[in-house]
Design an enzyme around this catalytic site. Sequence first.
Site, short mmCIF file in Angstrom:
data_model
loop_
_atom_site.label_atom_id
_atom_site.label_comp_id
_atom_site.label_asym_id
_atom_site.label_seq_id
_atom_site.Cartn_x
_atom_site.Cartn_y
_atom_site.Cartn_z
N ASN A 158 -10.10 0.54 0.56
CA ASN A 158 -8.63 0.53 0.48
C ASN A 158 -8.22 -0.12 -0.84
OD1 ASN A 158 -5.91 -0.09 0.73
ND2 ASN A 158 -6.06 -0.76 2.87
N HIS A 197 -2.92 7.22 2.93
CA HIS A 197 -3.41 5.94 2.41
C HIS A 197 -4.82 5.74 2.96
CE1 HIS A 197 -3.89 1.88 1.37
NE2 HIS A 197 -3.53 1.35 2.52
N CYS A 225 0.82 -1.23 0.00
CA CYS A 225 0.00 0.00 0.00
C CYS A 225 0.85 1.27 0.00
CB CYS A 225 -0.95 -0.01 1.19
SG CYS A 225 -2.04 -1.43 1.20
N1 COA Z 1 -18.26 -7.47 10.59
C1 COA Z 1 -18.79 -7.65 11.81
N2 COA Z 1 -18.04 -7.99 12.88
C2 COA Z 1 -16.72 -8.16 12.68
C3 COA Z 1 -16.12 -7.99 11.42
C4 COA Z 1 -16.96 -7.64 10.35
N3 COA Z 1 -16.48 -7.44 9.11
N4 COA Z 1 -14.80 -8.22 11.53
C5 COA Z 1 -14.57 -8.52 12.81
N5 COA Z 1 -15.75 -8.50 13.52
C6 COA Z 1 -15.95 -8.74 14.92
C7 COA Z 1 -14.84 -9.56 15.53
O1 COA Z 1 -15.07 -10.93 15.37
C8 COA Z 1 -14.91 -9.14 16.97
O2 COA Z 1 -15.97 -9.82 17.60
P1 COA Z 1 -15.83 -10.35 19.11
O3 COA Z 1 -15.64 -9.10 19.94
O4 COA Z 1 -17.11 -11.06 19.33
O5 COA Z 1 -14.62 -11.22 19.09
C9 COA Z 1 -15.31 -7.67 16.91
O6 COA Z 1 -15.93 -7.50 15.63
C10 COA Z 1 -14.14 -6.73 17.03
O7 COA Z 1 -13.13 -7.19 16.13
P2 COA Z 1 -11.75 -6.52 16.03
O8 COA Z 1 -10.88 -7.30 15.12
O9 COA Z 1 -11.26 -6.23 17.42
O10 COA Z 1 -12.16 -5.13 15.36
P3 COA Z 1 -11.31 -3.86 15.13
O11 COA Z 1 -11.90 -2.72 15.82
O12 COA Z 1 -9.82 -4.11 15.32
O13 COA Z 1 -11.56 -3.60 13.58
C11 COA Z 1 -10.40 -3.77 11.50
C12 COA Z 1 -11.08 -4.52 12.63
C13 COA Z 1 -9.84 -4.80 10.52
C14 COA Z 1 -11.42 -2.89 10.84
C15 COA Z 1 -9.25 -2.89 12.10
O14 COA Z 1 -8.45 -3.66 12.95
C16 COA Z 1 -8.38 -2.28 11.03
O15 COA Z 1 -8.83 -1.49 10.22
N6 COA Z 1 -7.09 -2.62 11.04
C17 COA Z 1 -6.16 -2.09 10.03
C18 COA Z 1 -6.36 -2.83 8.75
C19 COA Z 1 -5.71 -2.17 7.58
O16 COA Z 1 -5.65 -0.97 7.49
N7 COA Z 1 -5.22 -2.99 6.67
C20 COA Z 1 -4.66 -2.52 5.45
C21 COA Z 1 -3.22 -2.28 5.58
S1 COA Z 1 -2.58 -1.54 4.16
#
Ligand code: COA
Length: 321
Positions: free
Chosen positions: A278, A248, A113
């Site tokens: 993204n 980004h 990215c």
């Molecule tokens: N829809 C609904 N629920 C979801 C989900 C989805 N798409 N994805 C995860 N969950 C759930 C999880 O299972 C978890 O449930 P639980 O509490 O019962 O275990 C809960 O939501 C929280 O999950 P978590 O992984 O802690 O969420 P988060 O706040 O970290 O958000 C991302 C997840 C992926 C959105 C976030 O971590 C993120 O954006 N990270 C950076 C990713 C990124 O930028 N990648 C590209 C790099 S270039």
Amino acid sequence: MKGIEILGYGYAKAEHRITNDDLEKIVDTSDEWIVARTGISSRYVSENKNTSDLAYEAAIKAIGNAGIDSSEISLIVVATITPDKFTPSTASIIQEKLNLNQPMMAFDINAACSGYVYALEIASKMIDIGETALVIGAETLSKILDYSDRNTCILFGDGAGASIIKKTGTDKSIEFHSRSVPDVNHVLFANGVSQSTPLTNDSKDYGYLEMNGKEVFRFAIKVMQESIESLLNQIDKSIDEIDLIIPHQANIRIISHVARKLKVDIEKFYTNLHEYGNTSAASIAMALACANEEGILREGMKIIIVGFGAGLTYGASYIEL
Ligand code: COA
């Protein structure tokens, strides 16, 4: 680096707009969750267009926007993690599509990215006064997404952004600060074709994109802040002197955290992730082109672009328009 100017911008989106409601039908998720946790409402995915098709569309628009003849291009650099083929490169395919028969260097880079930030630096350092380069970020990430993995499929989309840059020798400048650190905890990767099995036709696994979202989130906030601060230090400017930051387009919460840490208004950050999600290496290139189309970019503006991604790569560039 003095004397580098961006002359024009273009972008291309894929054919199908996929809303959060559409994703609700294939994975256990909801529009409410995706918007609250990421800020993303839709993304575009391609059915018939490959990375080079989107890249070509964006390139044609950038060439038109720059008001140049394509024959003036003497270098093509494409940043992508989803090329059409292992070889030839997407850049070579673009050279052919543009009918640029004069010999030049055309090649792809993979910095995930951060790809456009890296590609802009590479191209800027390779051209001499009077020379023009085509710099593209382009992806069809839908090829490497597992649409049963709600952790990743909600985030990413396909698209391309292109810029025409020229070394003019004027006072305008672009400064760079890009880095990479090993991904020791394997928080973001796509395996591609697994280990080779020489001399047999054994089937090979193909790996989709895998991610530890929380770790990537923490890394992103840290390195985006560090990149911007290191760059400001390098160019001896304060954040208040910067008119616009184009980050980004990964997650609005990441961008808000970085704005808070830098003590700047979130309004200083351009975002279009709600619409496109993204698009990896295409993200910043598309955002620049969209901001230009929306009339946000002005002559003399001081902007910073900043990215992070698999590698782990990260980096920022300062651009005087
Ligand atoms: N829809 C609904 N629920 C979801 C989900 C989805 N798409 N994805 C995860 N969950 C759930 C999880 O299972 C978890 O449930 P639980 O509490 O019962 O275990 C809960 O939501 C929280 O999950 P978590 O992984 O802690 O969420 P988060 O706040 O970290 O958000 C991302 C997840 C992926 C959105 C976030 O971590 C993120 O954006 N990270 C950076 C990713 C990124 O930028 N990648 C590209 C790099 S270039």
